[in-house]
Design an enzyme around this catalytic site. Structure first.
Site, PDB file in Angstrom:
ATOM      1  N   ASP A  53      24.852  17.827  27.620  1.00  0.00           N
ATOM      2  CA  ASP A  53      24.299  18.304  28.412  1.00  0.00           C
ATOM      3  C   ASP A  53      23.108  18.876  27.634  1.00  0.00           C
ATOM      4  OD1 ASP A  53      25.575  19.698  29.215  1.00  0.00           O
ATOM      5  OD2 ASP A  53      24.891  20.115  31.165  1.00  0.00           O
TER       6      ASP A  53
ATOM      7  N   TYR B 228      21.081  27.087  21.675  1.00  0.00           N
ATOM      8  CA  TYR B 228      22.488  27.675  21.275  1.00  0.00           C
ATOM      9  C   TYR B 228      22.201  28.435  19.809  1.00  0.00           C
ATOM     10  CZ  TYR B 228      25.489  26.114  24.972  1.00  0.00           C
ATOM     11  OH  TYR B 228      26.207  26.270  26.187  1.00  0.00           O
TER      12      TYR B 228
END
Length: 441
Positions: free
Chosen positions: A172, A264
């Protein structure tokens, strides 16, 4: 539309209430006949399930049945889809995943670096067993796996079940980032059409279009670089760690303005800075335990005690809606576009064919049909090939019980690089995970 039977594997997860509210919000697009929770931890699941019973009675009276169980036969028989969100070792092991690398001065994170490797090795066996169990009772059910670290788990599942075309590995994070883009533009996130490439938690948006084909990319970049970039999905909008993460994405864009980065990537591009900002005494796992887990359990207690969910702050979130709409596209052949993980096989023409790439794809009742990306620039190709090699070595180490391949994997990983440091971390992780990992040789 035909009503479907769904099982949520990991019913005791702190994300489950958000998924339930999302199922309620999306019930016209993904109508359910029966809903089941399955978890190996009966006590943890029971509290979430009892609150869910009340939510469903108030908001989903047309649901024929809801149940929760630790029995595989009861959970997996005659299902159309399984949402899988397991965490082998729970938050206690996640905390060790984060603490041990930090004690050696490197990034301690749940899915990235040494912590991600540790979590991945724990997850592989349980995920393989779980898929076998589901297939025993429901051969044709769609399995939507968003168990972390999805890249390592997905590679292992592809190796173990090469001919199973009804396993979809999905994350997600791209849609959560897109939610912030949409809010910058004052648009609905579902109006945006992404062009994206990379690996899970390791990718870039090359373009963002609207449904009419207008390119919004430069406008998004300008708003981020000349303003601020914050998480806006309700689940993470007020979380200080996520706020800092999104602000770091702004710095990534300033440093590397060609593409819009997945958040990330901060752990791989700025590993020393990120390691210095974290503390073994206040890991992200500890923040989740004291934050989201505490909040969700308090909400459940309130709902159960009052016998109603009125005036309790539980809402649908982008995580849940994304999974549900992806499942609906698969089961009802809607052919809608989602960023998902697929075996490369030429989608990104200058990357290895066996890499599990994350790209936009049409989701059909025959599975994902990925859009071609073509060649990517050398900088991004080099980063991705390095990360893919690390992920592949972790999976090979699991199957071969290989200490050497795990050492190679950690030495390759951009959060570590140093072989002596990689060896010291690996030895500590082996001790911490002796009840979960295969015996290495």
């Amino acid at each position: 539309m035909e009503r479907k039977n769904l099982v949520i594997v990991g019913g005791g997860s702190t994300y489950t209430l958000g998924i339930i509210m999302s199922l309620i919000e999306e019930k016209e697009n993904f109508p359910l006949q029966n809903l089941t929770f399955y978890d190996t931890d009966a006590d943890r699941q029971e509290k979430i399930a009892k609150a869910t019973e009340i939510l469903l009675s108030e908001h989903y009276p047309e649901l024929e049945s809801f149940s929760y169980t630790t029995d595989k036969a009861a959970a997996f028989a005659d299902i159309d889809a399984a949402f899988v969100q397991i965490r082998t070792g729970g938050l206690a092991m996640r905390e060790l995943d984060e603490q041990i690398p930090l004690q050696h001065g490197v990034v301690g994170q749940e899915t990235c670096g040494a912590g991600g490797m540790a979590y991945g090795l724990r997850s592989i066996k349980d995920m393989i067993d779980l898929v076998n169990d589901i297939r025993y009772y429901s051969r044709d059910a769609w399995i939507l796996n968003y168990t972390n670290p999805a890249a390592i788990v997905g590679l292992a599942l592809k190796r173990e079940f090469p001919d199973d075309l009804r396993i979809l590995n999905i994350c997600d994070m791209p849609i959560a980032i897109m939610k912030s883009y949409a809010d910058l533009l004052e648009k609905d996130v579902w109006e945006l059409v992404p062009e994206y490439f990379g690996l899970n938690h390791f990718g870039w948006f090359s373009k963002l279009l609207d449904k009419a084909g207008n390119d919004l990319t430069d406008e998004i970049k300008d708003k981020i670089i000349n303003g601020d970039f914050l998480p806006t999905d309700k689940e993470i909008a007020n979380d200080e760690s996520w706020i800092q993460t999104f602000r770091q994405a702004r710095q990534m864009l300033i440093d590397f303005p060609e593409f819009l980065p997945n958040t990330y990537l901060q752990y791989y591009l700025y590993p020393d800075d990120l390691a210095k900002k974290e503390s073994p005494d206040n890991t992200r796992a500890r923040q989740v335990i004291n934050g989201r887990e505490k909040r969700v359990h308090e909400h459940c207690d309130q709902i159960i005690q009052q016998g109603t969910a009125k005036d309790i702050d539980v809402e649908a979130d982008i995580h849940g809606v994304y999974m549900i709409r992806a499942a609906a596209s698969l089961l009802f052949n809607l052919k809608e576009t989602f960023v998902v993980m697929v075996e490369n096989q030429g989608v990104i023409s200058n990357l290895p064919a066996d890499a599990l790439v994350e790209v936009p794809a049409l989701l059909t009742n025959h599975g994902p049909k990925a859009f071609s990306v073509g060649e990517i620039p050398v900088f991004y190709k080099g980063l991705i090939e390095n990360q893919h090699a690390y992920e592949r070595l972790v999976v090979e180490a699991y199957y071969e019980n290989s200490y050497n391949k795990l050492l190679q994997a950690l030495t390759l990983n951009r959060t570590i690089v140093s072989a002596p440091k990689a060896k010291a971390i690996l030895d500590d992780l082996i001790e911490a995970n002796k009840d979960y990992w295969p015996a290495l040789k």
